[in-house]
Design a protein around this motif. Structure first.
Motif, short mmCIF file in Angstrom:
data_model
loop_
_atom_site.label_atom_id
_atom_site.label_comp_id
_atom_site.label_asym_id
_atom_site.label_seq_id
_atom_site.Cartn_x
_atom_site.Cartn_y
_atom_site.Cartn_z
N UNK A 101 0.74 -1.25 -0.18
CA UNK A 101 0.03 0.08 0.04
C UNK A 101 0.92 1.25 0.18
N UNK A 102 2.35 1.17 0.34
CA UNK A 102 3.15 2.23 0.27
C UNK A 102 2.96 3.07 -1.21
N UNK A 103 2.79 4.23 -0.88
CA UNK A 103 2.66 5.37 -2.03
C UNK A 103 4.05 5.77 -2.50
N UNK A 104 5.06 5.90 -1.65
CA UNK A 104 6.47 6.43 -1.86
C UNK A 104 7.25 5.44 -0.94
N UNK A 105 8.50 5.19 -1.68
CA UNK A 105 9.19 4.12 -0.76
C UNK A 105 10.09 4.77 0.30
N UNK A 106 10.40 6.15 -0.02
CA UNK A 106 11.49 6.57 1.12
C UNK A 106 12.85 5.73 0.86
N UNK A 107 13.67 5.96 1.95
CA UNK A 107 14.87 4.96 1.87
C UNK A 107 15.07 4.43 3.32
N UNK A 108 13.97 4.09 4.05
CA UNK A 108 14.10 3.59 5.29
C UNK A 108 13.61 2.34 5.05
N UNK A 109 14.24 1.30 5.86
CA UNK A 109 13.81 -0.05 6.00
C UNK A 109 12.48 -0.15 6.25
N UNK A 110 11.39 -0.74 5.55
CA UNK A 110 9.79 -0.77 5.74
C UNK A 110 9.30 -1.49 6.78
N UNK A 111 9.93 -2.22 7.52
CA UNK A 111 9.10 -3.03 8.37
C UNK A 111 8.23 -2.43 9.59
N UNK A 112 8.83 -1.37 10.34
CA UNK A 112 8.07 -0.62 11.13
C UNK A 112 7.03 0.17 10.63
N UNK A 113 7.13 0.52 9.40
CA UNK A 113 5.99 1.30 8.61
C UNK A 113 4.76 0.08 8.54
N UNK A 114 5.28 -1.07 7.93
CA UNK A 114 4.18 -2.25 7.77
C UNK A 114 3.58 -2.46 9.00
N UNK A 115 4.34 -2.68 10.19
CA UNK A 115 3.71 -2.90 11.57
C UNK A 115 2.91 -1.96 12.04
N UNK A 116 3.08 -0.59 11.72
CA UNK A 116 2.12 0.60 12.04
C UNK A 116 0.97 0.50 11.29
N UNK A 117 1.16 0.31 10.09
CA UNK A 117 -0.09 0.45 9.18
C UNK A 117 -1.06 -0.75 9.47
N UNK A 118 -0.34 -2.00 9.96
CA UNK A 118 -1.05 -2.99 10.41
C UNK A 118 -1.95 -2.92 11.50
N UNK A 119 -1.52 -2.05 12.36
CA UNK A 119 -1.88 -1.97 13.87
C UNK A 119 -3.17 -0.80 13.34
N UNK A 120 -2.83 0.03 12.63
CA UNK A 120 -4.07 1.05 12.07
C UNK A 120 -5.26 0.30 11.39
N UNK A 121 -4.78 -0.79 10.60
CA UNK A 121 -5.92 -1.72 9.88
C UNK A 121 -6.41 -2.31 10.87
N UNK A 122 -5.91 -2.80 11.77
CA UNK A 122 -6.75 -3.64 12.84
C UNK A 122 -7.78 -2.71 13.44
N UNK A 123 -7.44 -1.63 13.97
CA UNK A 123 -8.29 -0.52 14.52
C UNK A 123 -9.53 -0.27 13.70
N UNK A 124 -9.40 -0.12 12.29
CA UNK A 124 -10.46 0.16 11.56
C UNK A 124 -11.33 -1.13 11.14
N UNK A 125 -10.76 -2.26 11.18
CA UNK A 125 -11.32 -3.55 10.96
C UNK A 125 -12.40 -3.80 12.28
N UNK A 126 -11.83 -3.50 13.67
CA UNK A 126 -12.43 -3.71 14.73
C UNK A 126 -13.83 -2.62 14.80
N UNK A 127 -13.42 -1.39 14.19
CA UNK A 127 -14.71 -0.57 14.34
C UNK A 127 -15.77 -0.95 13.57
N UNK A 128 -15.60 -1.73 12.36
CA UNK A 128 -16.50 -2.33 11.50
C UNK A 128 -17.09 -3.57 12.20
N UNK A 129 -16.34 -4.31 12.85
CA UNK A 129 -17.04 -5.66 13.41
C UNK A 129 -17.85 -5.10 14.49
#
Length: 544
Positions: free
Chosen positions: A516-544
């Motif tokens: 889902x990244x729009x730009x790559x930056x130059x930082x290793x991506x895993x922390x951003x992946x993890x942050x986005x996953x936690x954000x995603x979980x919050x939105x799913x929880x709201x829908x459930x």
């Protein structure tokens, strides 16, 4: 093992890497019924010392993570060959089983798109993701020191764990960097510097890739186990073949195969694809049906497009003094000084002499690294040599101890023509078309690699290194960070998912991935992946 589908599931997660594991753990802790489908196996943690020994012995032993064969077949038809299977692991834990463990936040400038092209910027800002970054650092157990003057603002001054001290060779680099006005700082790592979350501290095996024998480095099996403790069902060796939609355009079931060739249907209220930047678009394309002839979530036609990676820049050689390499298997110091201003000049402090001229050309952000594993290790030399006794000892002393090197990452601007498609002429072990990666670079990336090399050469020359090798535009390769193939945005015609990580076209389908990244930056991506996953979980929880 029971690989039958669950009769009732609130959420079905495809992929047991860091994104899928974090989502499963969070939702399960909230009482949701979660099923995780993972294409690869569950590895035995007790065998990691054996895996380490296999990797350091000479000869080709294949992948210790069982990658290869028809299951993992792929094509690479682009201008540049992409060695996909070097960069991924299918299994419970995903690619965190063999990652280096470096966890930095993207900068605010990465989200506003100023580093890249005229393509749309992220629809979220750094501030939107900032609280999730903090949660991700706690979840992964990040060890770090808040000594980076170029880092984005933090809500808390400290990391969950204290940082690792600089290595011996870091102190050598510090002398040269001080003369050139270049600031070094520590590297945040997802490895325990002290006991944390039931895991012990790093004990310095030094083989961090492709395996951490001690388990001090985080991998996503940690959160898979947490999810299982809360009642989540995890089915390994269960590659999802396609997603099936109902008459209302919602996902009805994930069809997965088991090792005996049987297909099963797992139904759920919400579905999440967390299968990385290559397998995620592949699954969407494989799920084409009469209602979605171009693949699921693909009314924009952009599924698979804008594939990005980071490219490596480096240089090194030998020094006329001891450098103590290969004592530490990970990075302890970096320089982000040239991240938001890659064109700045470098001058020697003592006499003001300009060593690297400034540049006003469009450049990608630069992340510079001070390596701790330059040159061969004594173990590698001893195992690959044919000498014994004093002769071997003499050779080891002559060959080891004075190598030194710098590395770095350069972000690739998003290019629509870089994409993941299906190769219908080649099939996997279940008869499905394999992913085809079409990859190219462009002038901006090559200029940025050259710029990184200029700065690296300036530091190494100031230190007095006899530079014997350089990796730059002519011979670089990927950092194996797959990004960009289901980009985020607010316009359904220009993106695949919305800011809540929910696909525009399919209301009960979310994507949690660097795809889902729009730009790559130059930082290793895993922390951003993890942050986005936690954000995603919050939105799913709201829908459930």
């Amino acid at each position: 093992m029971d690989r039958e589908p669950s009769e009732r599931a609130d959420v079905c997660v495809v992929g047991a890497g860091p994104a899928g594991a974090l989502i499963a753990s969070q939702l399960a802790s909230e009482g949701q019924k979660v099923v995780v489908l993972e294409a690869g196996p569950r590895f035995d943690r007790s065998k990691r010392e054996q895996q380490m020994e296999e990797t350091i012995r000479p000869g080709d032993h294949g992948s210790v993570w069982e990658m290869g064969g028809d299951r993992d077949a792929f094509s690479a038809s682009g201008d540049r060959y992409y060695p996909l299977n070097i960069s991924r692991v299918k299994g419970v834990g995903g690619s965190t089983l063999h990652w280096q463990g470096m966890v930095m936040r993207l900068h605010p400038s990465d989200f506003d798109g100023s580093h890249d092209t005229d393509e749309p910027a992220w629809p979220i800002s750094y501030d939107d993701l900032r609280p999730y970054y903090a949660d991700a650092e706690r979840a992964l157990g990040v060890a770090g020191d808040a000594d980076n003057p170029f880092a984005p603002p933090r809500e808390e001054p400290t990391y969950p764990l204290p940082g690792f001290p600089p290595s011996y060779s870091d102190s050598l680099f510090a002398e040269a960097c001080e003369q050139l006005g270049i600031t070094m700082h520590s590297v945040p790592n997802a490895r325990n510097s002290e006991p944390y979350d039931g895991r012990g501290p790093c004990v310095g095996y030094g083989t961090c890739q492709p395996v951490c024998p001690s388990g001090a480095k985080y991998d996503a099996s940690v959160h898979i186990e947490d999810a299982e403790a809360e009642g989540t069902k995890v089915i390994d060796r269960a590659p999802v073949q396609r997603l099936v939609t109902d008459a209302d355009g919602r996902i009805e079931a994930a069809v997965y195969a088991t090792p005996d060739g049987t297909e099963h249907r797992q139904s759920a209220r919400e579905f999440v694809i967390a299968a990385g930047g290559v397998e995620t678009p592949r699954l969407l394309l494989l799920s084409a049906n009469d209602d979605h002839p171009d693949g699921l979530a693909n009314s924009s036609g952009l599924v698979g497009h804008y594939f990005m990676d980071h490219l490596f820049a480096g240089a090194g050689g030998t020094l006329d003094r001891e450098t103590r390499q290969n004592h530490v298997g990970f990075l302890t110091s970096e320089c982000h000084q040239f991240y938001d201003d890659p064109g700045q000049a470098v001058a020697r402090i003592a006499d003001g002499e300009t060593v690297v001229e400034s540049s006003d050309e469009a450049l990608s952000p630069l992340k510079l690294e001070f390596l701790n594993y330059a040159g061969p290790s004594p173990v590698e030399l001893a195992l690959s040599g044919e000498e014994w006794g004093d002769t071997l000892l003499s050779s080891l002393r002559d060959s080891y101890g004075n190598s030194i090197a710098m590395g770095g990452l350069v972000g690739q601007p998003p290019r629509k023509e870089n994409r993941v498609t299906l190769d219908t002429a080649t099939t996997d072990d279940h008869g499905n078309p394999v992913p085809d990666i079409q990859w190219s670079w462009g002038d901006r990336l090559e200029r940025s690699l050259s710029r990184a090399n200029e700065i690296q050469h300036a530091v190494l020359s100031e230190l007095g290194v006899d530079i014997s090798w350089t990796v730059g535009p002519a011979d670089t390769g990927p950092a194996y960070h797959h990004m960009g193939t289901t980009r985020m945005g607010t316009d359904p015609q220009k993106s695949v998912v919305n800011p809540q990580l929910q696909t525009h076209d399919v209301p009960n389908l979310s994507i949690a991935s660097s795809s889902v990244f729009v730009t790559a930056g130059s930082m290793n991506p895993t922390l951003t992946i993890a942050a986005l996953a936690l954000k995603c979980a919050d939105h799913i929880s709201e829908r459930l």
